[in-house]
Design a protein around this motif. Structure first.
Motif, PDB file in Angstrom:
ATOM      1  N   ASP A 185      94.749  15.859 -36.056  1.00  0.00           N
ATOM      2  CA  ASP A 185      95.716  16.537 -35.188  1.00  0.00           C
ATOM      3  C   ASP A 185      96.877  17.157 -35.952  1.00  0.00           C
ATOM      4  OD1 ASP A 185      94.227  15.870 -32.951  1.00  0.00           O
ATOM      5  OD2 ASP A 185      95.368  14.040 -32.535  1.00  0.00           O
ATOM      6  N   LYS A 207      90.889  22.436 -33.601  1.00  0.00           N
ATOM      7  CA  LYS A 207      92.202  21.834 -33.833  1.00  0.00           C
ATOM      8  C   LYS A 207      92.911  22.510 -34.994  1.00  0.00           C
ATOM      9  CE  LYS A 207      91.467  17.246 -31.850  1.00  0.00           C
ATOM     10  NZ  LYS A 207      91.542  15.782 -32.070  1.00  0.00           N
ATOM     11  N   LYS A 247      94.350  24.668 -31.756  1.00  0.00           N
ATOM     12  CA  LYS A 247      94.787  23.664 -30.777  1.00  0.00           C
ATOM     13  C   LYS A 247      95.976  22.828 -31.246  1.00  0.00           C
ATOM     14  CE  LYS A 247      90.748  23.291 -27.830  1.00  0.00           C
ATOM     15  NZ  LYS A 247      89.746  22.400 -27.207  1.00  0.00           N
ATOM     16  N   ASN A 248      96.015  22.473 -32.504  1.00  0.00           N
ATOM     17  CA  ASN A 248      97.151  21.689 -32.991  1.00  0.00           C
ATOM     18  C   ASN A 248      98.448  22.479 -32.896  1.00  0.00           C
ATOM     19  OD1 ASN A 248      95.495  19.504 -33.524  1.00  0.00           O
ATOM     20  ND2 ASN A 248      95.284  19.962 -35.708  1.00  0.00           N
ATOM     21  N   ARG A 295      99.633  22.876 -29.297  1.00  0.00           N
ATOM     22  CA  ARG A 295     100.344  21.666 -28.846  1.00  0.00           C
ATOM     23  C   ARG A 295     101.784  21.663 -29.352  1.00  0.00           C
ATOM     24  NH1 ARG A 295      98.233  18.210 -32.064  1.00  0.00           N
ATOM     25  NH2 ARG A 295     100.138  18.085 -33.341  1.00  0.00           N
TER      26      ARG A 295
END
Length: 324
Positions: free
Chosen positions: A267, A309, A313-314, A317
């Protein structure tokens, strides 16, 4: 595969008398809008790197004071974006997602070197201009703190009193704190007070490449624990055991990504190419070649989830949790 790149210095490639059109199409640069579209980018962070007077001379450019240069750079990027039908400015998560749903690539603005951010009022002014990330230092001391350095005494120094206030305020108004280029002492000070995720926008693993600009295992773990992200830097000297290395190879990039993933978890990994701020023999020479890295990672055994990710995606976030 759509991706977010946390750092490029492409604004530097536009000469004094150049047009914003050079941000749209410029074969002499590593990044331009057309090649971002070609590589299926989701978002590109554009750094406004603050050169000193000596650097302006070396570049054959007329010296421009920091705030004038920042305003010029902001306006130039915004003008270039307006002259396309596939780019759009973004200032937060909703902007980015709306742009993506409309098949538009997002451009985000950053400042590399917080030397000009000498007051809370100026940070607020930059936020109002659309700046959404500040790299706290570059290679010199400023009002926020001390730089990454070969001098152990400097390296141990942390944030100045104002630096603590600046980080807290950036958290409050929705601006990303970037610790790439910051001293080790400054890193730990940021970690001690940050209420929001922070990033190392273009840094690698110090265990694999002992350049002081890279991150120790402990730092990697702290950024991960804080919910932040580390952007892989493509610069040759940050990739190899020999920091005089001049060859940026995909194999070395994968080594760093695997290492950081193993230390901090999947992550924390992200991309921060440093295109147009790096030199050498680059196996990935520009944004149009980014898919080479993703294909190589697939061949290295990375799952689709891990790739997503890393590529988007990371950072999505982090953006969602920090930017306003």
């Amino acid at each position: 595969m759509k991706y977010i790149d946390m750092h490029c210095d492409t604004i530097l490639t536009v000469p004094d008398d150049g047009s914003s059109e050079l941000l749209i199409n410029n074969p002499k640069a590593s990044v331009d809008f057309d090649r971002l579209r070609q590589s299926d980018a989701m978002a590109q962070f554009y750094a406004i790197f603050l050169m000193n007077e000596e650097m302006f001379k070396e570049e054959g450019k007329k010296y421009i004071p920091d705030d004038e240069y920042i305003l010029r750079s902001v306006n130039m990027l915004k003008e270039a974006v307006k002259n396309t039908n596939y780019m759009e400015m973004a200032y937060n998560y909703n902007d980015l997602m709306n742009n993506s749903s409309n098949d538009k690539i997002s451009a985000l603005l950053t400042i590399e070197d917080g030397r000009s951010a000498t007051s809370i009022e100026k940070i607020k002014r930059y936020h109002d201009l659309g700046i959404r990330l500040i790299t706290l230092t570059w290679n010199f001391e400023n009002s926020i703190g001390y730089p990454n350095s070969d001098d152990k005494t400097i390296m141990q120094k942390g944030l100045k009193n104002y630096g603590f206030k600046a980080v807290e305020y950036m958290n409050e108004i929705g601006m990303l704190v970037d610790v790439s280029h910051l001293s080790d002492g400054g890193f730990y000070d940021v970690a001690s007070i940050a209420k929001k995720p922070f990033v190392a926008s273009h840094s690698n693993s110090r265990a694999l490449s002992p350049h002081n600009r890279n991150l120790t295992d402990e730092m990697i773990k702290i950024i991960a624990e804080k919910g932040g992200a580390i952007g892989l830097n493509f610069a040759p000297e940050f990739l190899a055991k020999d920091i005089t290395n001049t060859h940026s190879k995909i194999e070395l990039m994968i080594n760093h990504l695997n290492y950081i993933k193993n230390i901090g978890g999947e992550d924390v990994i992200a991309l921060g190419s440093d295109f147009d701020g790096i030199q050498g023999n680059l196996e990935i020479s520009g944004s149009h070649e980014m898919p080479k890295l993703f294909d190589a990672l697939k061949n290295n055994g990375w799952s689709e989830t891990q790739l997503e990710k890393l590529t988007q995606k990371n950072m999505l976030r982090v953006i969602k949790e920090t930017l306003k």
